[in-house]
Design an enzyme around this catalytic site. Structure first.
Site, PDB file in Angstrom:
ATOM      1  N   ASN A   1       1.830   4.761  -6.891  1.00  0.00           N
ATOM      2  CA  ASN A   1       1.331   4.871  -8.256  1.00  0.00           C
ATOM      3  C   ASN A   1       2.231   4.259  -9.293  1.00  0.00           C
ATOM      4  OD1 ASN A   1      -1.114   5.987  -8.342  1.00  0.00           O
ATOM      5  ND2 ASN A   1      -0.439   8.106  -8.523  1.00  0.00           N
TER       6      ASN A   1
ATOM      7  N   THR B   1       3.025 -24.344  15.887  1.00  0.00           N
ATOM      8  CA  THR B   1       1.683 -23.933  15.484  1.00  0.00           C
ATOM      9  C   THR B   1       0.729 -25.092  15.735  1.00  0.00           C
ATOM     10  OG1 THR B   1       2.749 -22.681  13.731  1.00  0.00           O
ATOM     11  CG2 THR B   1       0.375 -22.914  13.597  1.00  0.00           C
TER      12      THR B   1
ATOM     13  N   LYS C   1      -2.029 -27.608  15.038  1.00  0.00           N
ATOM     14  CA  LYS C   1      -2.678 -28.179  13.859  1.00  0.00           C
ATOM     15  C   LYS C   1      -3.713 -29.209  14.318  1.00  0.00           C
ATOM     16  CE  LYS C   1       0.175 -26.031  11.056  1.00  0.00           C
ATOM     17  NZ  LYS C   1      -0.166 -24.996  10.123  1.00  0.00           N
TER      18      LYS C   1
ATOM     19  N   LYS D   1       1.181 -21.295  18.865  1.00  0.00           N
ATOM     20  CA  LYS D   1       0.750 -20.225  17.965  1.00  0.00           C
ATOM     21  C   LYS D   1      -0.590 -20.543  17.324  1.00  0.00           C
ATOM     22  CE  LYS D   1       2.227 -18.200  13.544  1.00  0.00           C
ATOM     23  NZ  LYS D   1       1.118 -18.752  12.773  1.00  0.00           N
TER      24      LYS D   1
ATOM     25  N   ASP E   1      -2.771 -20.350  14.095  1.00  0.00           N
ATOM     26  CA  ASP E   1      -2.429 -20.217  12.688  1.00  0.00           C
ATOM     27  C   ASP E   1      -2.896 -18.853  12.199  1.00  0.00           C
ATOM     28  OD1 ASP E   1      -2.583 -20.933   9.609  1.00  0.00           O
ATOM     29  OD2 ASP E   1      -1.360 -22.415  10.641  1.00  0.00           O
ATOM     30  N   GLU E   2      -2.271 -18.366  11.115  1.00  0.00           N
ATOM     31  CA  GLU E   2      -2.612 -17.014  10.655  1.00  0.00           C
ATOM     32  C   GLU E   2      -4.065 -16.890  10.201  1.00  0.00           C
ATOM     33  OE1 GLU E   2      -0.825 -19.208   7.157  1.00  0.00           O
ATOM     34  OE2 GLU E   2      -0.423 -18.999   9.303  1.00  0.00           O
TER      35      GLU E   2
ATOM     36  N   HIS F   1       2.810 -12.076  11.843  1.00  0.00           N
ATOM     37  CA  HIS F   1       2.846 -13.059  10.758  1.00  0.00           C
ATOM     38  C   HIS F   1       2.779 -12.317   9.429  1.00  0.00           C
ATOM     39  CE1 HIS F   1       1.758 -16.333   8.083  1.00  0.00           C
ATOM     40  NE2 HIS F   1       2.172 -17.159   9.015  1.00  0.00           N
ATOM     41  N   ARG F   2       3.481 -12.851   8.415  1.00  0.00           N
ATOM     42  CA  ARG F   2       3.580 -12.109   7.157  1.00  0.00           C
ATOM     43  C   ARG F   2       2.701 -12.698   6.049  1.00  0.00           C
ATOM     44  NH1 ARG F   2       9.427 -13.765   4.467  1.00  0.00           N
ATOM     45  NH2 ARG F   2       9.196 -16.016   4.691  1.00  0.00           N
TER      46      ARG F   2
ATOM     47  N   HIS G   1       7.953 -13.375  11.122  1.00  0.00           N
ATOM     48  CA  HIS G   1       8.334 -14.532  10.305  1.00  0.00           C
ATOM     49  C   HIS G   1       9.280 -14.065   9.209  1.00  0.00           C
ATOM     50  CE1 HIS G   1       5.261 -17.505  11.793  1.00  0.00           C
ATOM     51  NE2 HIS G   1       4.994 -16.403  12.453  1.00  0.00           N
TER      52      HIS G   1
ATOM     53  N   SER H   1      10.003 -20.310  10.427  1.00  0.00           N
ATOM     54  CA  SER H   1       8.767 -21.068  10.518  1.00  0.00           C
ATOM     55  C   SER H   1       8.411 -21.633   9.161  1.00  0.00           C
ATOM     56  CB  SER H   1       7.647 -20.149  11.018  1.00  0.00           C
ATOM     57  OG  SER H   1       6.405 -20.777  10.875  1.00  0.00           O
TER      58      SER H   1
END
EC number: 4.1.1.39
Length: 394
Positions: A114, A164, A166, A192, A194-195, A285-286, A318, A370
């Site tokens: 709060n 990762t 791609k 990996k 990707d997130e 992953h963050r 990460h 990363s």
């Protein structure tokens, strides 16, 4: 007695207690407080302690039915921040009984729930938490930890390498699997998701899981090494997430992945329990962290989110790269990297560690470097992160 008259009262009468001796079981918090003009720092610090524990804006008759002294948060020390005007570090101690055991969710609801919208404060940032052994022992922690992970993978004395896949969105499952195979066959330990790869129309999760598992086994057979691909199990509901983790386990893959901030701590802890019970490693992953931790004077510092993750459970997280950034950031990053890996971390303000933290043999988490790193960064990365890390390229 003082502070128990009708009407609006000053928080500092009840919640600012500079003579308080902290208990070994207290949860301690360090807040960076920026009070509104005209609000004394003691009042601002006490307001934080009150609003995040037992306080409300006036005295109510039900206050007499409990013991405030037993349950109230206390602001026990305030110091100005060097080099900043009108910023203070307020130290608050919370009695252990204010928190549900084994719930990071409840801990955050109480401490930061709060108080961040509070009128008396212009800005507020939670800089650090001291989790006492009495509380951390109610958590399972990481599903496996650094040592067990190395034993599972049979890889010792070096950082683990990953990348990762791609383009992160748009590949079909079969082509995605092809890329996974090529990377693993070429010598990486991990690839990996990707997130933001969950289960989109162009690649549904089960198709991806199957093709990635195939790529994994093929690369393992050809290299004689154990390989992994972080299969992103994050989903719209916790049940669906567990369903994906079950599928991963049935395929026999070693590791799954979760976006712990967008997915939430409750979901993350459930997944971590499942992973320990079923021998899966858990990569965290963050995504969304910068929304919370980027502002210097408001929000929550990442070291707190990292500590919370170690309690909630994850084997990798990460944690930034340091490379090419400011020197000061390096010490701070190394501070929370130690908080993730080590058992006992001494208070060290130069590294942003406000409290001595004793994890009492809770398993450690591997930090993952990363984002924007490439081969020229290798010497710096190995020097900064050492052997116990995952270097995630691409």
């Amino acid at each position: 007695s003082v502070g128990f008259k009708a009407g609006v009262k000053d928080y500092r009468l009840t919640y600012y207690t500079p003579e308080y001796e902290t208990l070994a079981t207290d949860i301690l918090a360090a807040f960076r407080v920026t009070p509104q003009p005209g609000v004394p720092p003691e009042e601002a610090g006490a307001a934080v302690a009150a609003e995040s524990s037992t306080g409300t804006w006036t005295t109510v008759w039900t206050d007499g039915l409990t013991s405030l002294d037993r349950y109230k948060g206390r602001c026990y020390h305030i110091e100005p921040v060097a080099g900043e005007e009108n910023q203070y570090i307020a130290y608050v101690a919370y009695p252990l009984d204010l928190f549900e055991e084994g719930s990071v969710t409840n801990m955050f609801t109480s401490i930061v729930g709060n108080v961040f919208g509070f009128k008396a404060l212009r800005a507020l940032r939670l800089e650090d938490l001291r989790i006492p052994p009495a509380y951390s022992k109610t958590f399972q922690g990481p599903p496996h930890g650094i040592q067990v992970e190395r034993d599972k993978l049979n890889k010792y004395g070096r950082p683990l390498l990953g990348c990762t896949i791609k383009p992160k969105l748009g590949l079909s499952a079969k082509n995605y699997g092809r890329a996974v195979y090529e990377c693993l066959r070429g010598g990486l330990d991990f690839t990996k998701d990707d997130e933001n790869v969950n289960s989109q129309p162009f690649m549904r999760w089960r198709d991806r899981f199957l093709f990635c598992a195939e790529a994994l086994y093929k690369a393992q057979a050809e290299t004689g090494e154990i390989k992994g691909h972080y299969l992103n199990a994050t989903a719209g509901t916790s049940e669906e997430m567990i369903k994906r983790a079950v599928c991963a386990r049935e395929l026999g893959v070693p590791i799954v992945m979760h976006d712990y901030l967008t997915g939430g701590f409750t979901a993350n802890t459930s997944l971590a329990h499942y992973c320990r019970d079923n021998g899966l490693l858990l990569h965290i992953h963050r995504a969304m962290h910068a929304v919370i931790d980027r502002q210097r004077n408001h929000g929550i510092h990442f070291r707190v989110l990292a500590k919370a993750l170690r309690m909630s459970g994850g084997d990798h997280i990460h944690s930034g790269t340091v490379v090419g950034k400011l020197e000061g950031e390096r010490d701070v990053t190394l501070g929370f990297v130690d908080l993730l890996r080590d058992d006992f971390i001494e208070k060290d303000r130069s590294r942003g560690i406000y409290f001595t933290q004793d994890w009492v043999s809770m398993p450690g988490v591997l930090p993952v470097a990363s984002g924007g790193i490439h081969v020229w960064h290798m010497p710096a990365l190995t020097e900064i992160f050492g052997d116990d890390s995952v270097l995630q390229f691409g």
